[in-house]
Design a protein around this motif. Structure first.
Motif, short mmCIF file in Angstrom:
data_model
loop_
_atom_site.label_atom_id
_atom_site.label_comp_id
_atom_site.label_asym_id
_atom_site.label_seq_id
_atom_site.Cartn_x
_atom_site.Cartn_y
_atom_site.Cartn_z
N PRO A 27 34.99 35.61 32.80
CA PRO A 27 35.44 36.76 33.59
C PRO A 27 34.64 36.96 34.88
N THR A 28 33.35 36.77 34.82
CA THR A 28 32.52 36.90 36.02
C THR A 28 32.88 35.82 37.04
N ILE A 29 33.08 34.61 36.55
CA ILE A 29 33.47 33.52 37.44
C ILE A 29 34.84 33.80 38.05
N MET A 30 35.76 34.29 37.25
CA MET A 30 37.11 34.57 37.74
C MET A 30 37.09 35.67 38.81
N LEU A 31 36.29 36.70 38.63
CA LEU A 31 36.20 37.76 39.64
C LEU A 31 35.63 37.20 40.94
N ALA A 32 34.62 36.37 40.84
CA ALA A 32 34.02 35.78 42.04
C ALA A 32 35.01 34.86 42.76
N VAL A 33 35.70 34.03 42.00
CA VAL A 33 36.66 33.10 42.60
C VAL A 33 37.87 33.88 43.13
N GLY A 34 38.27 34.93 42.43
CA GLY A 34 39.40 35.74 42.86
C GLY A 34 39.19 36.40 44.20
N LYS A 35 37.95 36.70 44.53
CA LYS A 35 37.65 37.28 45.84
C LYS A 35 37.91 36.27 46.96
N ILE A 36 37.77 35.00 46.64
CA ILE A 36 38.01 33.94 47.63
C ILE A 36 39.50 33.68 47.76
N SER A 37 40.16 33.41 46.61
CA SER A 37 41.58 33.09 46.63
C SER A 37 42.15 33.25 45.22
N SER A 38 43.27 33.93 45.11
CA SER A 38 43.88 34.09 43.79
C SER A 38 44.45 32.77 43.29
#
Length: 68
Positions: A27-38
């Motif tokens: 989840p932490t990784i997904m939030l960080a990556v989601g800020k870059i690009s969905s």
């Protein structure tokens, strides 16, 4: 349980434990990556979900070759 099945069980447990620990941080990784690009987030979660299946498939192929 003979030696071979015990080693297989231990290896499987370790693999699943490591993957489970990694899943804790997804989840932490997904939030960080989601800020870059969905779209990149979708790719990351796809890799995370397919990785154990790919790993166990390759391991089964390797074990089958050893048995032949």
């Amino acid at each position: 349980m003979n030696r071979e099945t015990r080693q297989t069980a231990i290896a499987t447990f370790l693999i699943l434990a490591i993957f489970g620990t990694f899943l804790y941080f997804v989840p932490t990784i997904m939030l960080a990556v989601g800020k870059i690009s969905s779209a990149l987030g979708v790719v990351v979660i796809g890799v995370v979900l397919l990785a154990p299946f790919l790993f166990f498939w390759l391991r089964a192929r390797s074990q089958k070759k050893k048995a032949d």
